[in-house]
Design a protein around this motif. Structure first.
Motif, PDB file in Angstrom:
ATOM      1  N   HIS A  40      -2.827  -1.039  -5.130  1.00  0.00           N
ATOM      2  CA  HIS A  40      -2.384  -2.264  -5.788  1.00  0.00           C
ATOM      3  C   HIS A  40      -1.731  -1.952  -7.133  1.00  0.00           C
ATOM      4  O   HIS A  40      -0.640  -2.448  -7.446  1.00  0.00           O
ATOM      5  N   SER A  41      -2.385  -1.128  -7.954  1.00  0.00           N
ATOM      6  CA  SER A  41      -1.846  -0.812  -9.273  1.00  0.00           C
ATOM      7  C   SER A  41      -0.586   0.039  -9.187  1.00  0.00           C
ATOM      8  O   SER A  41       0.322  -0.096 -10.015  1.00  0.00           O
ATOM      9  N   ILE A  42      -0.525   0.915  -8.182  1.00  0.00           N
ATOM     10  CA  ILE A  42       0.710   1.674  -7.958  1.00  0.00           C
ATOM     11  C   ILE A  42       1.843   0.714  -7.618  1.00  0.00           C
ATOM     12  O   ILE A  42       2.975   0.856  -8.106  1.00  0.00           O
ATOM     13  N   SER A  43       1.535  -0.300  -6.803  1.00  0.00           N
ATOM     14  CA  SER A  43       2.536  -1.309  -6.469  1.00  0.00           C
ATOM     15  C   SER A  43       2.974  -2.069  -7.706  1.00  0.00           C
ATOM     16  O   SER A  43       4.167  -2.329  -7.908  1.00  0.00           O
ATOM     17  N   ASP A  44       2.008  -2.441  -8.548  1.00  0.00           N
ATOM     18  CA  ASP A  44       2.345  -3.136  -9.786  1.00  0.00           C
ATOM     19  C   ASP A  44       3.255  -2.286 -10.667  1.00  0.00           C
ATOM     20  O   ASP A  44       4.197  -2.788 -11.279  1.00  0.00           O
ATOM     21  N   THR A 170      11.928 -13.159 -11.956  1.00  0.00           N
ATOM     22  CA  THR A 170      11.092 -12.260 -12.755  1.00  0.00           C
ATOM     23  C   THR A 170       9.796 -12.956 -13.151  1.00  0.00           C
ATOM     24  O   THR A 170       8.704 -12.408 -12.991  1.00  0.00           O
ATOM     25  N   THR A 171       9.905 -14.176 -13.657  1.00  0.00           N
ATOM     26  CA  THR A 171       8.707 -14.936 -14.019  1.00  0.00           C
ATOM     27  C   THR A 171       7.894 -15.290 -12.787  1.00  0.00           C
ATOM     28  O   THR A 171       6.661 -15.224 -12.793  1.00  0.00           O
ATOM     29  N   LEU A 172       8.576 -15.663 -11.702  1.00  0.00           N
ATOM     30  CA  LEU A 172       7.892 -15.997 -10.456  1.00  0.00           C
ATOM     31  C   LEU A 172       7.101 -14.804  -9.939  1.00  0.00           C
ATOM     32  O   LEU A 172       5.924 -14.919  -9.569  1.00  0.00           O
ATOM     33  N   THR A 173       7.734 -13.629  -9.915  1.00  0.00           N
ATOM     34  CA  THR A 173       7.063 -12.416  -9.458  1.00  0.00           C
ATOM     35  C   THR A 173       5.889 -12.080 -10.368  1.00  0.00           C
ATOM     36  O   THR A 173       4.806 -11.708  -9.897  1.00  0.00           O
ATOM     37  N   ALA A 174       6.100 -12.217 -11.678  1.00  0.00           N
ATOM     38  CA  ALA A 174       5.046 -11.897 -12.639  1.00  0.00           C
ATOM     39  C   ALA A 174       3.829 -12.783 -12.432  1.00  0.00           C
ATOM     40  O   ALA A 174       2.698 -12.297 -12.379  1.00  0.00           O
ATOM     41  N   PHE A 175       4.065 -14.079 -12.317  1.00  0.00           N
ATOM     42  CA  PHE A 175       2.944 -15.009 -12.191  1.00  0.00           C
ATOM     43  C   PHE A 175       2.155 -14.752 -10.909  1.00  0.00           C
ATOM     44  O   PHE A 175       0.920 -14.703 -10.916  1.00  0.00           O
ATOM     45  N   THR A 176       2.869 -14.572  -9.807  1.00  0.00           N
ATOM     46  CA  THR A 176       2.187 -14.355  -8.534  1.00  0.00           C
ATOM     47  C   THR A 176       1.484 -13.003  -8.525  1.00  0.00           C
ATOM     48  O   THR A 176       0.341 -12.881  -8.075  1.00  0.00           O
ATOM     49  N   GLU A 177       2.162 -11.976  -9.021  1.00  0.00           N
ATOM     50  CA  GLU A 177       1.578 -10.632  -9.068  1.00  0.00           C
ATOM     51  C   GLU A 177       0.298 -10.613  -9.895  1.00  0.00           C
ATOM     52  O   GLU A 177      -0.723 -10.049  -9.486  1.00  0.00           O
ATOM     53  N   ASP A 178       0.345 -11.249 -11.076  1.00  0.00           N
ATOM     54  CA  ASP A 178      -0.824 -11.235 -11.950  1.00  0.00           C
ATOM     55  C   ASP A 178      -1.976 -12.037 -11.361  1.00  0.00           C
ATOM     56  O   ASP A 178      -3.151 -11.677 -11.544  1.00  0.00           O
TER      57      ASP A 178
END
Length: 313
Positions: A40-44, A170-178
């Motif tokens: 997961h963290s490698i993906s992040d 970018t914001t969409l990916t950030a919010f979902t990822e976090d």
């Protein structure tokens, strides 16, 4: 994580450090959920790399070959994040968790020595996961603030509506990822703790499997949302109707024959319209009205970058 290069770089280095710490925890204890969290963290970390490339590429100046610029590069690289990184990491995590469920093996307790004292190796897992939760909480707060600004600006009432309508990938990916990172770290922490307390490895294995399912679910959702922008989505119907009404009500406009909008980058819109003007207007008067209409559309919707109005008779 936010769209600024500085914040994305900070997130990249932090996620890379967390990935190393989680992997050390896995090596010391053999915890399946820690391996899933390492994926997961490698993906992040890879996520930040792709987003940085997308941000940098989208800033290129428009050229003859790309007359509207390179804004869609962010859509493409966010799509790669979903398909190549989260999809692969999710599959590997789920497969590893399933294997651990079918063929359970005791999680090796292990010990580590620090400052002359010996600690159970599982404490490394706790430290890594608690650190990840702390960092992701801050990152999620920043991403939520960015998404909230868009919701206020566009009048979106729910996160679901914002997820479906935003063009800021970018914001969409950030919010979902976090959000997924918080859930994954929490699941791993619970699985490691329960296995440690009960001596039963099944909790750790199930946590690993669930983390994989979460990652794959995120991959599908984010890929679908980026697909709509890659193939050319218009402004949401209500907002597009408001822009069309501005044109239709303009002095000298008899009828709007055709009206279209399409995103060519994050928060970058093209507007095209075929407009029938009153027969009594000469060419100069029509040009003046077209210029005024273009200015009014940009003032009403800051995302509008290009306006093309074709006068009809």
């Amino acid at each position: 994580m936010a769209s600024s290069t500085t914040v994305v770089l900070a997130a990249l280095f932090a996620n890379a450090a967390i990935a190393v710490l989680k992997f050390v925890g896995y090596l010391l204890t053999g915890s399946p959920s820690m391996l899933s969290e390492t994926y997961h963290s490698i993906s992040d970390t890879g996520n930040q790399v792709f987003l940085l490339v997308g941000i940098r590429y989208s800033d290129k100046v428009a050229s003859r070959g790309h007359p509207f610029g390179y804004g869609k590069a962010q859509f493409f690289y966010a799509f790669l994040v979903a398909v190549l990184l989260f999809g692969i990491a999710g599959w590997e995590s789920a497969a590893h968790g399933y294997e651990a469920i079918v063929h359970p093996h005791p999680v090796a307790p292990g010990d580590v020595e620090l400052l002359g004292r010996t600690f159970p190796a599982v404490y490394v897992n706790y430290a890594a996961l608690l650190g990840a939760i702390g960092f992701e909480s801050y990152a999620l707060k920043k991403a939520y603030e960015g998404l909230s600004l868009q919701m206020d600006e566009h009048g979106w009432s729910t996160l679901r509506e914002a997820f479906r309508k935003t063009s800021d990938v970018t914001t969409l990916t950030a919010f979902t990822e976090d959000s997924i990172a918080m859930g994954g770290a929490g699941l791993a922490l619970l699985g490691v703790f329960l296995s440690r307390q009960t001596g039963n490895p099944i909790y750790d294995a199930v946590a690993s499997f669930l983390i994989g399912l979460m990652l794959m679910g995120f991959a599908l959702a984010l890929a679908w949302e980026n697909k709509r922008l890659l193939i050319g989505e218009s402004l949401p119907r209500g907002e597009e109707r408001d822009l069309k009404a501005i044109v239709a009500r303009w002095d000298g406009v008899r009828h709007v024959d055709d009206f279209r909008t399409v995103y060519f980058g994050p928060e970058q819109l093209i507007v095209t319209a075929d407009v029938s003007f009153d027969d009594g207007l000469n060419t100069g008067e029509i040009d003046e009205r077209i210029t005024a209409i273009e200015r009014a559309l940009v003032e009403r919707e800051p995302q509008v970058q290009k306006v093309y109005i074709e006068p009809e008779r």
